[in-house]
Scaffold this motif. Structure first.
Motif, short mmCIF file in Angstrom:
data_model
loop_
_atom_site.label_atom_id
_atom_site.label_comp_id
_atom_site.label_asym_id
_atom_site.label_seq_id
_atom_site.Cartn_x
_atom_site.Cartn_y
_atom_site.Cartn_z
N VAL A 136 1.45 -7.99 3.68
CA VAL A 136 1.25 -6.59 3.46
C VAL A 136 2.22 -5.78 3.96
O VAL A 136 2.57 -5.98 5.13
CB VAL A 136 -0.20 -6.18 3.59
CG1 VAL A 136 -0.54 -6.14 5.09
CG2 VAL A 136 -0.46 -4.65 3.03
N ILE A 137 2.77 -4.83 3.05
CA ILE A 137 3.51 -3.55 3.61
C ILE A 137 2.93 -2.34 3.53
O ILE A 137 2.25 -1.88 2.42
CB ILE A 137 4.82 -3.61 2.89
CG1 ILE A 137 5.64 -4.88 2.82
CG2 ILE A 137 5.66 -2.22 3.11
CD1 ILE A 137 6.95 -5.04 1.85
N ALA A 138 2.59 -1.76 4.65
CA ALA A 138 2.22 -0.32 4.64
C ALA A 138 3.46 0.66 4.22
O ALA A 138 4.22 0.56 5.30
CB ALA A 138 1.47 0.02 5.83
N ASP A 152 0.76 -1.27 0.00
CA ASP A 152 0.07 0.03 0.01
C ASP A 152 0.82 1.12 -0.09
O ASP A 152 1.52 1.56 1.08
CB ASP A 152 -0.82 -0.22 1.19
CG ASP A 152 -1.84 1.05 1.29
OD1 ASP A 152 -1.88 1.81 0.23
OD2 ASP A 152 -2.56 1.16 2.37
N ILE A 153 1.10 1.70 -1.12
CA ILE A 153 2.07 3.01 -1.38
C ILE A 153 1.29 4.31 -0.79
O ILE A 153 0.30 4.50 -1.48
CB ILE A 153 2.57 2.85 -2.85
CG1 ILE A 153 3.26 1.77 -3.05
CG2 ILE A 153 3.45 4.35 -2.92
CD1 ILE A 153 3.99 1.54 -4.68
N GLY A 154 1.97 4.89 -0.12
CA GLY A 154 1.14 6.20 0.41
C GLY A 154 -0.11 5.81 1.40
O GLY A 154 -1.19 6.18 1.24
N ALA A 155 0.34 4.79 2.32
CA ALA A 155 -0.75 4.29 3.10
C ALA A 155 -1.33 5.07 4.13
O ALA A 155 -2.48 4.87 4.44
CB ALA A 155 0.04 3.16 4.04
N GLY A 156 -0.68 6.13 4.39
CA GLY A 156 -1.25 7.31 5.25
C GLY A 156 -1.54 6.59 6.67
O GLY A 156 -0.82 5.96 7.45
#
Length: 242
Positions: free
Chosen positions: A38-40, A19-23
């Motif tokens: 998953v990678i945040a 999740d790129i730009g996971a905020g």
């Protein structure tokens, strides 16, 4: 409040996702619940500290399958620290509108996605966003704010030029468009305005209770005034053919 339909991305046990730009992690949490690895990923250290803590809490409370994995990492979306073809699913939700070098960010997303892998990209929808910009300069002229407004066709063209195939388009969050128009009209920092407070209370109630009336109403309104547009994509390659 999810903008992305993870059923369309096939996220489940064993899916390797980023999740790129996971905020604050809303989409990362959902993928974790579904059993993904998953990678945040975000440039905000404070946000990633909070997301990592929530991952730990979700595991401790048994909210995720035992095989699921998750971690939060800090970095630059223009220089992802991952090898080519690393992920089955890549997500970029409400991030490209903040990045001046959006072509470079898209190229990095495509690079780390496996051949045959799936992606979702969401941005504010063109005409609801145009209304916000027209009503309020402070809405977008802030540090880290929105630097452009996309037409869905323009964004699709950029993604296709980068090597992805667009497989579908959707809209989300119709109830949020009037809320932001109202905030822009009275002042984006004026959270004490009675109308803003009342509408915010409605949105919170809707998110927590998910009543059938508002869920159906938003579903019907999304194609008309949905605040976000979501593009679903595939990276061609040998894995897809297999």
């Amino acid at each position: 409040m999810l903008t992305v339909d993870f059923d369309r991305l096939g996220v489940g046990a064993g899916t390797k996702a980023i999740d790129i730009g996971a905020g604050q992690g809303r989409h990362s949490y959902e993928m974790f619940r579904r059993g993904a690895d998953v990678i945040a990923f975000d440039m905000s250290e404070s946000d990633m500290t909070d997301v990592g803590g929530m991952f730990d809490a979700m595991m401790a409370e048994g909210q995720v399958p035992a095989s699921a994995k998750a971690r939060a990492e800090v970095g630059d979306a223009l220089h992802l620290p991952y090898a080519d073809n690393s992920f089955d699913v890549v997500l970029m939700s409400e991030i490209l509108e903040h990045i001046p070098s959006d072509d470079a960010a898209i190229a990095e997303m495509v690079r780390v996605l496996k051949p045959g892998g799936l992606a979702a990209v969401t941005v504010p929808r063109y005409w609801p966003e145009k209304v916000c910009w027209a009503l309020s300069t402070p809405y977008h002229e802030v540090e880290g704010g929105h630097v452009r407004i996309y037409k869905a066709s323009e964004l699709a063209g950029k993604l296709e030029e980068a090597g992805l195939e667009v497989t579908g388009t959707d809209h989300a969050h119709a109830l949020h468009s009037p809320y932001w128009w109202l905030k822009c009209a009275v002042g984006v920092e004026n959270d004490g305005n009675p109308l803003v407070k009342a509408y915010h209370k409605l949105l919170v109630w809707d998110m927590m209770s998910a009543p059938a009336l508002t869920r159906k109403g938003e579903q019907l309104l999304n194609p008309v005034i949905g605040k976000s547009v979501a593009l679903y994509l595939r990276k061609p390659g040998a894995a897809e053919a297999a």
